[in-house]
Design a protein around this motif. Structure first.
Motif, mmCIF file in Angstrom:
data_model
loop_
_atom_site.group_PDB
_atom_site.id
_atom_site.type_symbol
_atom_site.label_atom_id
_atom_site.label_comp_id
_atom_site.label_asym_id
_atom_site.label_seq_id
_atom_site.Cartn_x
_atom_site.Cartn_y
_atom_site.Cartn_z
ATOM 1 N N VAL A 13 -45.622 0.491 -11.740
ATOM 2 C CA VAL A 13 -44.440 -0.170 -12.305
ATOM 3 C C VAL A 13 -43.359 -0.311 -11.233
ATOM 4 O O VAL A 13 -42.711 -1.355 -11.104
ATOM 5 C CB VAL A 13 -43.913 0.606 -13.536
ATOM 6 C CG1 VAL A 13 -42.558 0.097 -13.977
ATOM 7 C CG2 VAL A 13 -44.912 0.534 -14.672
ATOM 8 N N LEU A 14 -43.177 0.734 -10.444
ATOM 9 C CA LEU A 14 -42.196 0.697 -9.356
ATOM 10 C C LEU A 14 -42.558 -0.360 -8.318
ATOM 11 O O LEU A 14 -41.690 -1.102 -7.843
ATOM 12 C CB LEU A 14 -42.110 2.080 -8.709
ATOM 13 C CG LEU A 14 -41.138 2.248 -7.552
ATOM 14 C CD1 LEU A 14 -39.715 1.963 -7.997
ATOM 15 C CD2 LEU A 14 -41.237 3.648 -7.000
ATOM 16 N N LEU A 15 -43.839 -0.469 -7.988
ATOM 17 C CA LEU A 15 -44.285 -1.479 -7.027
ATOM 18 C C LEU A 15 -44.034 -2.886 -7.560
ATOM 19 O O LEU A 15 -43.513 -3.753 -6.846
ATOM 20 C CB LEU A 15 -45.761 -1.284 -6.700
ATOM 21 C CG LEU A 15 -46.387 -2.315 -5.768
ATOM 22 C CD1 LEU A 15 -45.747 -2.247 -4.388
ATOM 23 C CD2 LEU A 15 -47.888 -2.109 -5.676
ATOM 24 N N GLY A 66 -44.567 18.501 -2.146
ATOM 25 C CA GLY A 66 -43.415 18.287 -1.274
ATOM 26 C C GLY A 66 -43.256 16.830 -0.881
ATOM 27 O O GLY A 66 -42.149 16.299 -0.887
ATOM 28 N N ALA A 67 -44.374 16.185 -0.552
ATOM 29 C CA ALA A 67 -44.319 14.767 -0.190
ATOM 30 C C ALA A 67 -43.863 13.926 -1.374
ATOM 31 O O ALA A 67 -43.068 12.996 -1.214
ATOM 32 C CB ALA A 67 -45.687 14.299 0.295
ATOM 33 N N SER A 68 -44.331 14.253 -2.563
ATOM 34 C CA SER A 68 -43.926 13.513 -3.755
ATOM 35 C C SER A 68 -42.437 13.657 -4.023
ATOM 36 O O SER A 68 -41.764 12.689 -4.366
ATOM 37 C CB SER A 68 -44.709 13.989 -4.982
ATOM 38 O OG SER A 68 -46.068 13.701 -4.850
ATOM 39 N N VAL A 69 -41.925 14.858 -3.850
ATOM 40 C CA VAL A 69 -40.496 15.096 -4.092
ATOM 41 C C VAL A 69 -39.655 14.314 -3.092
ATOM 42 O O VAL A 69 -38.670 13.657 -3.468
ATOM 43 C CB VAL A 69 -40.182 16.612 -4.035
ATOM 44 C CG1 VAL A 69 -38.688 16.858 -4.025
ATOM 45 C CG2 VAL A 69 -40.831 17.324 -5.206
ATOM 46 N N ILE A 70 -40.024 14.363 -1.833
ATOM 47 C CA ILE A 70 -39.273 13.639 -0.803
ATOM 48 C C ILE A 70 -39.307 12.135 -1.069
ATOM 49 O O ILE A 70 -38.283 11.451 -0.990
ATOM 50 C CB ILE A 70 -39.811 13.973 0.604
ATOM 51 C CG1 ILE A 70 -39.462 15.412 0.953
ATOM 52 C CG2 ILE A 70 -39.262 13.018 1.650
ATOM 53 C CD1 ILE A 70 -40.116 15.922 2.217
ATOM 54 N N LEU A 71 -40.483 11.612 -1.404
ATOM 55 C CA LEU A 71 -40.606 10.181 -1.690
ATOM 56 C C LEU A 71 -39.788 9.793 -2.914
ATOM 57 O O LEU A 71 -39.139 8.738 -2.927
ATOM 58 C CB LEU A 71 -42.072 9.804 -1.886
ATOM 59 C CG LEU A 71 -42.915 9.761 -0.618
ATOM 60 C CD1 LEU A 71 -44.384 9.590 -0.953
ATOM 61 C CD2 LEU A 71 -42.441 8.654 0.303
ATOM 62 N N ARG A 72 -39.793 10.630 -3.934
ATOM 63 C CA ARG A 72 -39.013 10.320 -5.141
ATOM 64 C C ARG A 72 -37.523 10.290 -4.853
ATOM 65 O O ARG A 72 -36.805 9.438 -5.376
ATOM 66 C CB ARG A 72 -39.328 11.329 -6.236
ATOM 67 C CG ARG A 72 -40.696 11.135 -6.839
ATOM 68 C CD ARG A 72 -41.029 12.238 -7.805
ATOM 69 N NE ARG A 72 -42.364 12.064 -8.343
ATOM 70 C CZ ARG A 72 -43.129 13.056 -8.735
ATOM 71 N NH1 ARG A 72 -42.696 14.302 -8.664
ATOM 72 N NH2 ARG A 72 -44.334 12.814 -9.207
ATOM 73 N N GLY A 101 -37.628 -0.491 -11.976
ATOM 74 C CA GLY A 101 -38.152 0.434 -10.971
ATOM 75 C C GLY A 101 -37.755 1.873 -11.273
ATOM 76 O O GLY A 101 -38.549 2.806 -11.075
ATOM 77 N N LEU A 102 -36.546 2.080 -11.778
ATOM 78 C CA LEU A 102 -36.109 3.419 -12.172
ATOM 79 C C LEU A 102 -36.952 3.934 -13.326
ATOM 80 O O LEU A 102 -37.314 5.114 -13.364
ATOM 81 C CB LEU A 102 -34.631 3.408 -12.546
ATOM 82 C CG LEU A 102 -34.030 4.748 -12.952
ATOM 83 C CD1 LEU A 102 -34.087 5.733 -11.797
ATOM 84 C CD2 LEU A 102 -32.596 4.559 -13.426
ATOM 85 N N ILE A 103 -37.292 3.060 -14.262
ATOM 86 C CA ILE A 103 -38.184 3.452 -15.360
ATOM 87 C C ILE A 103 -39.547 3.873 -14.802
ATOM 88 O O ILE A 103 -40.131 4.867 -15.245
ATOM 89 C CB ILE A 103 -38.308 2.305 -16.381
ATOM 90 C CG1 ILE A 103 -36.977 2.097 -17.094
ATOM 91 C CG2 ILE A 103 -39.424 2.576 -17.387
ATOM 92 C CD1 ILE A 103 -36.902 0.837 -17.916
ATOM 93 N N GLY A 104 -40.051 3.135 -13.819
ATOM 94 C CA GLY A 104 -41.306 3.510 -13.175
ATOM 95 C C GLY A 104 -41.220 4.859 -12.479
ATOM 96 O O GLY A 104 -42.162 5.658 -12.519
ATOM 97 N N LEU A 105 -40.071 5.129 -11.855
ATOM 98 C CA LEU A 105 -39.884 6.423 -11.191
ATOM 99 C C LEU A 105 -39.870 7.553 -12.213
ATOM 100 O O LEU A 105 -40.466 8.616 -11.985
ATOM 101 C CB LEU A 105 -38.587 6.419 -10.376
ATOM 102 C CG LEU A 105 -38.292 7.659 -9.542
ATOM 103 C CD1 LEU A 105 -39.370 7.872 -8.499
ATOM 104 C CD2 LEU A 105 -36.928 7.553 -8.906
ATOM 105 N N VAL A 106 -39.224 7.333 -13.350
ATOM 106 C CA VAL A 106 -39.213 8.348 -14.408
ATOM 107 C C VAL A 106 -40.625 8.555 -14.958
ATOM 108 O O VAL A 106 -41.038 9.690 -15.214
ATOM 109 C CB VAL A 106 -38.215 7.950 -15.523
ATOM 110 C CG1 VAL A 106 -38.366 8.848 -16.737
ATOM 111 C CG2 VAL A 106 -36.791 7.999 -15.001
#
Length: 121
Positions: A13-15, A66-72, A101-106
């Motif tokens: 969704v973000l993409l 850790g990578a996921s947190v940094i990317l988020r 995109g914010l909805i996709g991030l959530v």
């Protein structure tokens, strides 16, 4: 829906949202009489949407926590900055794309956790 696809649905969704924002930003930059034709602000929005698309792909492929947190965090900063730029440029559709995109991030925040590998002790 397969488990691998459902676990990456937020990143997808973000993409899609970042590519939609890119399309609108390109239209605004190149089309005459949009009010922002050829401006630096529209060019920055184009670059930001490209960066968000790359970060969305990296998020879908991220393995470690850790990578996921940094990317988020980077994606959240990018979404907020691009939304602010879109509002200053009066390009409301880019702003809508950033909200999607914010909805996709959530959605990505609530994706199922990957199974941790158990090591025998």
């Amino acid at each position: 829906m397969s488990s691998s696809l459902s676990s990456k649905s937020g990143a997808i969704v973000l993409l899609i949202a970042s590519l939609a924002g890119l399309a609108v930003a390109l239209y605004a930059y190149f089309t005459p009489l949009t009010g922002v034709t050829g401006t630096l602000g529209a060019l920055v929005a184009i670059v930001a949407c490209i960066a968000l698309a790359i970060l969305a792909l990296l998020l879908a492929a991220a393995r470690g926590r850790g990578a996921s947190v940094i990317l988020r965090v980077l994606i959240l900063i990018g979404l907020g900055g691009t939304f602010f730029a879109a509002m200053l440029l009066h390009q409301w559709w880019i702003g809508v794309a950033m909200v999607v995109g914010l909805i996709g991030l959530v959605l990505d925040l609530f994706r199922p956790a990957r199974h941790a590998r158990l090591t025998p002790s």
